[in-house]
Design an enzyme around this catalytic site. Structure first.
Site, PDB file in Angstrom:
ATOM      1  N   GLY A  44       0.829  -1.188   0.000  1.00  0.00           N
ATOM      2  CA  GLY A  44       0.000   0.000   0.000  1.00  0.00           C
ATOM      3  C   GLY A  44       0.862   1.236   0.000  1.00  0.00           C
ATOM      4  O   GLY A  44       2.089   1.172   0.035  1.00  0.00           O
ATOM      5  N   GLY A  46       0.824   5.640   1.319  1.00  0.00           N
ATOM      6  CA  GLY A  46       0.191   6.715   2.050  1.00  0.00           C
ATOM      7  C   GLY A  46       0.867   8.019   1.711  1.00  0.00           C
ATOM      8  O   GLY A  46       1.666   8.109   0.773  1.00  0.00           O
ATOM      9  N   MET A  48       3.151   9.554   3.253  1.00  0.00           N
ATOM     10  CA  MET A  48       4.568   9.634   3.567  1.00  0.00           C
ATOM     11  C   MET A  48       5.418   8.606   2.844  1.00  0.00           C
ATOM     12  O   MET A  48       6.633   8.638   2.942  1.00  0.00           O
ATOM     13  CB  MET A  48       4.773   9.476   5.084  1.00  0.00           C
ATOM     14  N   VAL A  51       4.615   1.179   1.109  1.00  0.00           N
ATOM     15  CA  VAL A  51       4.909   0.039   1.972  1.00  0.00           C
ATOM     16  C   VAL A  51       4.970  -1.215   1.110  1.00  0.00           C
ATOM     17  O   VAL A  51       4.066  -1.482   0.311  1.00  0.00           O
ATOM     18  CB  VAL A  51       3.850  -0.125   3.078  1.00  0.00           C
ATOM     19  N   LYS A  66       9.007   0.205   4.507  1.00  0.00           N
ATOM     20  CA  LYS A  66       8.347   1.463   4.165  1.00  0.00           C
ATOM     21  C   LYS A  66       9.382   2.479   3.718  1.00  0.00           C
ATOM     22  O   LYS A  66      10.337   2.763   4.452  1.00  0.00           O
ATOM     23  CB  LYS A  66       7.556   2.015   5.350  1.00  0.00           C
ATOM     24  N   ASP A 163       0.040  10.544  13.445  1.00  0.00           N
ATOM     25  CA  ASP A 163      -0.913  10.080  12.434  1.00  0.00           C
ATOM     26  C   ASP A 163      -1.697   8.872  12.947  1.00  0.00           C
ATOM     27  O   ASP A 163      -1.829   7.860  12.253  1.00  0.00           O
ATOM     28  CB  ASP A 163      -0.191   9.730  11.134  1.00  0.00           C
TER      29      ASP A 163
END
Length: 460
Positions: A44, A46, A48, A51, A66, A163
């Site tokens: 996935g 995000g 930042m 991953v 990540k 977060d």
């Protein structure tokens, strides 16, 4: 589906917003390794970073990798400093060991690409779970308690997550959940937190983070309150069609009590969620530890004062389509869902202890205790049921000996009683004792006569 939920497309409102000034990262193409770690696939992405599922060839275990991106507007020199500080602070975060925090195994730099290596958890996120089902109230409180404990631990180490949200809470098996993605976690006094850049997720970041980019432990408390709110009510306290709209709701503080959406939520738990979501930090819990204590005190009060219906404590997870009315009340689920979550139909308050026959019980099959209804069907003939009128004979050698002695004593007593009956009243009179002097005279006379006879015999 109830009217309160029909107007909310759940997966549509849980958007993966991107922080201002940061372009959505793209997965690395054609890359087989990051550092020493082998890339398996993309898990996935995000705001930042991306991953990946990876493999540690040295320790032969699956890991999550990540990659981290930096804001473009800080320039090349700023990016270099950003990465340097990231490595230093990520290494500090990697020292955290807590049962509700995903473990960070390694932090590195692959060329100009910083990355983190984390514990790999193949389960779903809390966001995925909440999109599918409503959680029973006890499970919701347990998850919120564990998250508050994890945040309190991190804050004690000088780490602010920045977060906290359901998407960053991962299922670790059984009833365990872990807080993940400390990728943008920062120390409160870090230069990275003073850049005035909004780095969190709309709806979970507090007003001070939106206005000033200010992240303190209380910012995590606000986000925790939003998670608790959704755990209890199945709804996000602040949600809008885009980032500016959602942030505007947060700044104005438009969130209503979760009891508006589900009146069966006990007031003490709703109060904890709303205090954690206070827009003014002065009215918010000061620390995650304080929030955890308040949550458990509210839960204890709910149990002691009977504010939770017993059926809610035994309820299972229920798909949203099967929720009917207040979920934490007696009729919170449809008939089908209640039947799936209810105890067996033969369970009542009357309990009989049923001991299976010796033929049915093996060495590894303990004696079973079965809860039955009084009107239950007839039991098999080989069952032996203990009733109040039954006599229980324990076959034991010592007890058999005692029983034989008792039988003998009983027989003697019966014989004596028979003699008394046969003899009538005379049998009760004491027997006369023999005359002792008569016997003495008789013996002396016999001795004298015998002596005289012996004398005459001797003279002859």
């Amino acid at each position: 589906m109830s009217d309160l939920q029909a107007d909310r497309p759940r997966t549509g409102t849980r958007l993966r917003y991107h922080a201002a000034g940061i372009e959505a990262p793209r997965p690395l193409e054609g890359v087989k390794k990051i550092g020493r770690y082998e890339i398996i696939r993309v898990l996935g992405k995000g705001a930042m970073g991306v991953v990946y599922k990876g493999r540690d060839p040295d320790l032969e275990r699956d890991v999550a990798i990540k990659t981290i991106v930096a804001p473009d507007k800080i320039g090349r020199r700023g990016r270099s400093a950003y990465f340097e500080r990231f490595q230093r602070e990520a290494k500090a975060a990697a020292k955290m060991q807590h049962p509700a925090i995903v473990t960070i195994f390694d932090v590195g730099l692959d060329g100009e690409q910083p990355f983190m290596v984390l514990e790999y958890l193949p389960g779903e996120s809390l966001a995925d779970r909440l999109d599918r089902v409503r959680l029973p109230i006890q499970k919701a409180v347990n998850i919120a308690r564990d998250l508050a404990s994890a945040l309190a631990f991190a804050h004690g180490k000088g780490i602010v997550h920045r977060d906290v949200k359901p998407a960053n809470v991962l299922h670790a098996g059984d009833e365990r959940w872990k807080l993940a993605d400390f990728g943008i976690a920062r120390m409160p006094n870090s230069d990275l937190t003073q850049a005035g850049i909004f780095m969190g997720t709309p709806g979970y970041a507090p007003p001070e983070a939106i206005r000033e980019g200010l992240y303190t432990p209380q910012a995590d408390v606000f986000a925790w309150g939003a998670v608790l709110y959704e755990l209890l009510s199945g709804r996000i306290p602040y949600e809008g069609p885009d980032t500016p709209t959602t942030n505007g709701y947060v700044i104005r503080g438009t969130a209503r009590s979760p009891r508006v959406y589900d009146p069966s939520i006990p007031q003490p738990l709703a109060d904890v969620a709303m205090r954690a979501l206070a827009g003014d930090p002065a009215e918010r819990f000061k620390t995650a530890a304080e929030a955890e204590q308040a949550l458990m005190a509210a839960w204890d009060r709910c149990l002691q004062e009977g504010l939770i219906h017993p059926s809610a404590l035994a309820r299972k997870e229920v798909p949203h389509a099967q929720v009917r009315g207040p979920f934490h009340g007696p009729d919170g689920a449809s008939g089908e869902a209640r039947a799936a979550a209810a105890p067996p139909s033969n369970a009542t308050d009357s309990i009989e202890v049923r001991i299976e026959s010796e033929d049915d019980v093996g060495d590894d099959d303990p004696t079973r205790i079965v809860i039955r209804e009084r009107s239950a069907p007839p039991r098999p003939a080989d069952d032996r049921t203990i009733e109040a009128s039954d006599s229980i004979i324990i076959e034991d050698e010592e007890i058999r000996k005692n029983q034989e002695l008792l039988e003998r004593a009983r027989a003697t007593a019966e014989r004596a009683a028979g003699e008394l009956v046969a003899g009538g009243p005379a049998a009760l009179q004491p027997r006369p004792a023999p005359n002792v002097w008569v016997w003495v005279v008789f013996v002396l006379s016999a001795v004298v006569v015998g002596g005289i006879a012996a004398f005459y015999l001797w003279r002859l």
